[in-house]
Structures are given as C-alpha cells and as structure tokens.
Design a protein around this motif. Structure first.
Motif, PDB file in Angstrom:
ATOM      1  N   MET A  89      20.155  81.133  23.272  1.00  9.80           N
ATOM      2  CA  MET A  89      21.394  81.273  22.322  1.00  9.80           C
ATOM      3  C   MET A  89      21.102  81.266  20.685  1.00  9.80           C
ATOM      4  N   LEU A  90      20.421  80.312  20.271  1.00 10.00           N
ATOM      5  CA  LEU A  90      20.003  80.372  19.063  1.00 10.00           C
ATOM      6  C   LEU A  90      19.389  81.505  18.534  1.00 10.00           C
ATOM      7  N   GLY A  92      19.701  84.622  19.776  1.00 13.91           N
ATOM      8  CA  GLY A  92      20.662  85.384  20.051  1.00 13.91           C
ATOM      9  C   GLY A  92      21.446  85.571  18.919  1.00 13.91           C
ATOM     10  N   LEU A  93      21.845  84.398  18.217  1.00 13.75           N
ATOM     11  CA  LEU A  93      22.915  84.251  16.943  1.00 13.75           C
ATOM     12  C   LEU A  93      22.112  84.825  15.905  1.00 13.75           C
ATOM     13  N   VAL A  94      20.899  84.351  15.588  1.00 14.10           N
ATOM     14  CA  VAL A  94      19.851  84.821  14.663  1.00 14.10           C
ATOM     15  C   VAL A  94      19.675  86.154  14.530  1.00 14.10           C
ATOM     16  N   PHE A  95      19.544  87.100  15.718  1.00 15.35           N
ATOM     17  CA  PHE A  95      19.425  88.378  15.823  1.00 15.35           C
ATOM     18  C   PHE A  95      20.678  88.939  15.345  1.00 15.35           C
ATOM     19  N   ARG A  96      21.972  88.516  15.927  1.00 10.52           N
ATOM     20  CA  ARG A  96      23.215  89.144  15.551  1.00 10.52           C
ATOM     21  C   ARG A  96      23.314  89.112  14.010  1.00 10.52           C
ATOM     22  N   CYS A 118      24.143  93.831  19.404  1.00 13.67           N
ATOM     23  CA  CYS A 118      24.623  93.999  20.756  1.00 13.67           C
ATOM     24  C   CYS A 118      23.845  93.032  21.339  1.00 13.67           C
ATOM     25  N   GLY A 119      22.810  93.179  21.509  1.00 13.70           N
ATOM     26  CA  GLY A 119      21.638  92.253  22.094  1.00 13.70           C
ATOM     27  C   GLY A 119      21.899  90.819  21.727  1.00 13.70           C
ATOM     28  N   GLY A 120      21.888  90.700  20.513  1.00 19.05           N
ATOM     29  CA  GLY A 120      21.699  89.386  20.081  1.00 19.05           C
ATOM     30  C   GLY A 120      23.210  88.706  20.444  1.00 19.05           C
ATOM     31  N   SER A 121      24.310  89.410  20.734  1.00 11.40           N
ATOM     32  CA  SER A 121      25.689  88.908  21.081  1.00 11.40           C
ATOM     33  C   SER A 121      25.656  88.743  22.727  1.00 11.40           C
ATOM     34  N   VAL A 122      25.063  89.695  23.311  1.00 16.07           N
ATOM     35  CA  VAL A 122      24.906  89.590  24.557  1.00 16.07           C
ATOM     36  C   VAL A 122      24.188  88.261  25.222  1.00 16.07           C
ATOM     37  N   VAL A 123      22.915  88.166  24.522  1.00 18.76           N
ATOM     38  CA  VAL A 123      21.868  87.042  24.932  1.00 18.76           C
ATOM     39  C   VAL A 123      22.678  85.393  24.658  1.00 18.76           C
ATOM     40  N   ALA A 124      23.395  85.430  23.479  1.00 24.34           N
ATOM     41  CA  ALA A 124      23.952  84.476  22.736  1.00 24.34           C
ATOM     42  C   ALA A 124      25.177  83.979  23.767  1.00 24.34           C
ATOM     43  N   THR A 125      25.909  85.005  24.178  1.00 22.85           N
ATOM     44  CA  THR A 125      27.103  84.607  25.239  1.00 22.85           C
ATOM     45  C   THR A 125      26.561  84.337  26.500  1.00 22.85           C
ATOM     46  N   PHE A 126      25.563  85.034  26.870  1.00 25.13           N
ATOM     47  CA  PHE A 126      25.303  84.610  28.431  1.00 25.13           C
ATOM     48  C   PHE A 126      24.779  83.234  28.402  1.00 25.13           C
ATOM     49  N   ALA A 127      24.000  83.002  27.245  1.00 24.87           N
ATOM     50  CA  ALA A 127      23.222  81.638  27.152  1.00 24.87           C
ATOM     51  C   ALA A 127      24.238  80.440  27.247  1.00 24.87           C
TER      52      ALA A 127
END
Length: 332
Positions: A89-90, A92-96, A118-127
């Motif tokens: 999650m963290l 993903g938020l950094v990438f976003r 997009c990838g960071g948002s998807v990973v952070a949300t899914f996590a």
C-alpha cells in the motif's frame, strides 16, 4: 466517568472513515485513468483532484499514528501480520504521488507516469482491501504477539475484499468526476458509474454474506439480540441508497451520485462496526486490552484536540475554495 479508550477508538475510526471518503475518490480516479482519452480528459481528471489529493492522506497518518500511540498492543500484532499488504500500500501511494507530480514536469515521459499513477492507485487500493479482509477473517495471536505465518493474509475472502474496495473507490472517482467536470469527461464518468454501481452492490452483498460465517462472534452480533435490529435494516437501506444512486446518475444534480456513493460506504462501515465492536483485533484483542496507559491517552488527546480541528478547518477551506467545475487548465 469518561472512557478515554472509547474516545480514542472513535478518533481513529473517524480518521479511517475520513481517509476512505477523501482519498478514496482520487484513488478511484487513478483506477479509472486508463479509460480516459489521452489529453483533455486525463488532464481534467487530474486537475479535479490536484488541489486536495495530498491533504487527503493526512487522515491515513492520523489513523496509523493514532493506532500506534493509543493502542500499541494492536499495532504490535497487526503490523507483522500484515507487513506485505501494508508495504505494498505504501509503495503504491509513493508511486502514485511521484507520478502525479512528474507527469506535469516531465511531459516527454507522460505515458510512463500515467501508467505509474494508475498502477500505484490500483496497488494501494487492492492492498487496503486485503488488509481489511485479513483483519475481518482473524489474526492468529499467541500471548501478546502475532502467531501466524507470512501468507495468512492471502485468502479468497481477502481477495474478494480487495476487489470490492477497488470497485467502491472507482465509483467514488466516477461520482467525483460527474460532480466536478462537464462535457465528454462527465459523460464518460456517468457511463462508468452505471457499471460500477452494479459492481459495488454485488460486492457489498458478497462480502456481507460471507462475513457472518467467518467467525461465530460475527454471526451472533448480526443475528443475535439486539444486533439483529440493526442487521435487519441494512439490506433495505443499501437497496434504497443504490436505487437513488442509479437514478441520480442521469439526473441534473451532479453532486448526488457522489453523495449516494458516500452513503453506501457509510452503511458498509456501520456494518463493519457492528461486526467487530468492541474489538480492535476481531475475536482476539479488545480496545481496552490494547489501550495505552491513561496518562498517555490524556497527553495525546490534548494534541489531537488542538490539531484535528485545524486539519478539519484547512480541509473544509480547501474544498470550499475549489468548489467549482474544472477544465484542462484548472478550476473555474
């Protein structure tokens, strides 16, 4: 007598709810981002969240920091149990966040930054969804420490909650764009909102059906007395909110789809509260078992009493200033 433990539980619950509401829609826009046309549509979507997205994450810091300070035992158990999804999650938020800034400053590589956003948002949300599911399904505790394995968090139920949260955040993002944009971008958002309404209602039904059977205590809280009084109303309230949401997508009140999606999230969080109260780790550790000493709670409450109103005032002011519609160049 004032129970500081309940007050701190309420503060952390409020911070988590505020984070879901405020950061959920911009994560949702990131999830939907590849579906928007390169150029004007994507620029409008980004501009709609540009003034507020980083401030929204303040509530995540408050929720995580508050949990560590007010309920240190819960923090010490939850963190090793959920290292993998929390780190994901963290990251993903950094990438976003990096992608959000660099897509404007490095237009030569904008396609790469759009993918990262997009990838960071998807990973952070899914996590985040997996983390919620792992807490609901139970964490193995031995004594005062985590006693499970590295992959205990990965189950069909946690995958379901991960996908469900993605559909919910995406609907929040679509509702935000209906409210804040017009023209082709708004029409595109309406199209997504119709499909995502069906997806979110299906996800709520699936998770709500599975949750009472994860643990006998959940079943008792939902179907025993007096929990059944609240449980009996939830399907009707969700159905009413979903119907109004569906109808509102094509109505002239652009703010209504976003508001009704928030109501669906509120009902879901109320159901979560019914399931786990008064535990901080469901079925294992109550809020009183995990609480910090009273003096520590008093000291932290003084700081929270000063800072939370300031954060609320700043947030309200930011949303008020940027309350209009948005185009490729910004708010107007």
């Amino acid at each position: 007598m004032i129970d500081l433990t309940i007050i701190w539980a309420a503060i952390i619950a409020f911070a988590v709810a505020a984070y879901v509401v405020m950061d959920g829609f911009d994560l949702g826009i990131g999830i939907l981002f590849p579906t928007f046309r390169v150029g004007g549509e994507r620029d409008r979507a980004m501009n709609s969240i540009a003034p507020v997205w980083d401030g929204n994450e303040t509530w995540l810091v408050l929720g995580g920091g508050g949990l560590m300070a007010a309920f240190p035992l819960a923090y010490a158990i939850v963190l090793p149990a959920l290292y993998a999804p929390l780190i994901a999650m963290l990251l993903g938020l950094v990438f976003r966040g990096v992608a959000f800034e660099f897509r404007w400053r490095d237009p030569g590589h904008r396609r790469f930054w759009d993918i990262a956003f997009c990838g960071g948002s998807v990973v952070a949300t899914f996590a985040q969804g997996i983390t919620l599911g792992a807490l609901l399904q139970g964490i193995h505790v031995e004594g005062r420490a985590y006693g499970g394995g590295w992959w205990d968090w990965l189950t069909p139920f946690t995958l379901l909650t991960g996908v469900s949260l993605m559909s919910g955040y995406a609907l929040l993002g679509a509702g935000w764009l209906i409210w804040k944009t017009d023209g082709p971008t708004q029409a595109h958002a309406r199209k997504h909102a119709r499909m995502l309404t069906i997806a979110l209602v299906g996800a709520i039904v699936a998770v709500s059906t599975a949750t009472p059977f994860l643990d006998a205590s959940y079943y008792q809280r939902w179907f025993g007395w007096p929990g059944v009084l609240a449980a009996a109303q939830m399907p009707l309230l969700v159905a009413i909110a979903a119907f109004i949401l569906w109808r509102s997508i094509d109505l002239g009140r652009d703010w209504l789809p976003f508001a009704m999606t928030l109501i669906l999230f509120g009902l879901s969080m109320a159901g979560l509260a019914i399931s786990i109260w008064p535990d901080v780790i469901p079925g294992r550790v109550s809020i009183w078992d995990a609480a910090a000493p009273e003096r520590s709670q008093v000291f932290m409450l003084i700081g929270a009493g000063l800072l939370v109103p300031v954060i609320l005032a700043y947030t309200a002011w930011a949303y008020w200033v940027f309350r209009g519609k948005v185009d490729e160049t910004g708010y107007h």
